[in-house]
Motif scaffolding. Structure first.
Motif, PDB file in Angstrom:
ATOM      1  N   ARG A  78      38.879  38.439 140.228  1.00  0.00           N
ATOM      2  CA  ARG A  78      38.142  37.653 141.233  1.00  0.00           C
ATOM      3  C   ARG A  78      38.796  37.755 142.611  1.00  0.00           C
ATOM      4  O   ARG A  78      38.117  37.721 143.628  1.00  0.00           O
ATOM      5  CB  ARG A  78      38.036  36.189 140.828  1.00  0.00           C
ATOM      6  CG  ARG A  78      37.364  35.956 139.507  1.00  0.00           C
ATOM      7  CD  ARG A  78      35.908  36.405 139.451  1.00  0.00           C
ATOM      8  NE  ARG A  78      35.559  36.574 138.055  1.00  0.00           N
ATOM      9  CZ  ARG A  78      35.004  37.659 137.550  1.00  0.00           C
ATOM     10  NH1 ARG A  78      34.665  38.659 138.318  1.00  0.00           N
ATOM     11  NH2 ARG A  78      34.751  37.742 136.261  1.00  0.00           N
ATOM     12  N   ASN A 109      36.906  30.874 143.262  1.00  0.00           N
ATOM     13  CA  ASN A 109      36.178  32.141 143.333  1.00  0.00           C
ATOM     14  C   ASN A 109      35.144  32.202 144.466  1.00  0.00           C
ATOM     15  O   ASN A 109      33.968  32.480 144.226  1.00  0.00           O
ATOM     16  CB  ASN A 109      35.491  32.451 142.002  1.00  0.00           C
ATOM     17  CG  ASN A 109      36.461  32.531 140.859  1.00  0.00           C
ATOM     18  OD1 ASN A 109      37.621  32.855 141.036  1.00  0.00           O
ATOM     19  ND2 ASN A 109      35.989  32.231 139.672  1.00  0.00           N
ATOM     20  N   GLN A 115      31.297  30.450 141.172  1.00  0.00           N
ATOM     21  CA  GLN A 115      32.198  29.764 142.085  1.00  0.00           C
ATOM     22  C   GLN A 115      32.000  28.267 141.980  1.00  0.00           C
ATOM     23  O   GLN A 115      30.967  27.797 141.500  1.00  0.00           O
ATOM     24  CB  GLN A 115      31.974  30.234 143.518  1.00  0.00           C
ATOM     25  CG  GLN A 115      30.581  29.956 144.045  1.00  0.00           C
ATOM     26  CD  GLN A 115      30.438  30.382 145.494  1.00  0.00           C
ATOM     27  OE1 GLN A 115      31.020  29.751 146.365  1.00  0.00           O
ATOM     28  NE2 GLN A 115      29.701  31.453 145.729  1.00  0.00           N
TER      29      GLN A 115
END
Length: 140
Positions: A78, A109, A115
């Motif tokens: 990531r 993220n 995310q």
């Protein structure tokens, strides 16, 4: 299509679809190693080192919606989805990061399909354990 790299990422995805998964996501998050960018930390590429007692470090930040966020990553993959050049990073359990950097907003993220922004208020509830009471009420 996003492919989870680890159990935390799989739980992040599942919790977005099913509120009943949220407590498991938070429990796993606290014990999982996260990575933050520390561009000024002295480190040789590809090496690991421990922080010295009371060592001060500068962590990369990003401004979004008039707030300062600390990008944090759930896997090394990531990180490289976010930046294209090698960068020094610090890995620590989320609990330790949250305790080392109180009152900080973390963004898991950023720019990823998977995310999650974690405002300081949410992190305070998480570290204190109070979030589990709240998430159980939501899951019902």
């Amino acid at each position: 299509m996003f492919e989870p790299d680890n159990s935390l990422e799989a739980l992040m995805q599942a919790a977005a679809r099913d509120a009943g998964i949220i407590p498991a996501f938070y429990r796993t998050l606290l014990e999982t190693e996260l990575y933050v960018l520390t561009p000024e930390a002295p480190m040789k590429p590809g090496r690991r080192r421990s922080l010295k007692f009371q060592e001060e470090i500068n962590i990369a930040t990003v401004d979004f919606q008039n707030m300062r966020w600390l990008p944090a990553f759930t896997s090394k993959k990531r990180i490289y989805d976010y930046i294209k050049e090698p960068e020094v990073c610090l890995g620590a359990t989320a609990r330790n990061l949250f305790e080392m950097l109180p009152d900080s907003n973390f963004w898991l993220n950023p720019l990823s399909e998977c995310q999650k922004p974690l405002p300081a208020t949410e992190i305070a509830l998480l570290v204190s354990g109070k979030i589990f009471d709240l998430s159980m009420k939501i899951a019902r």
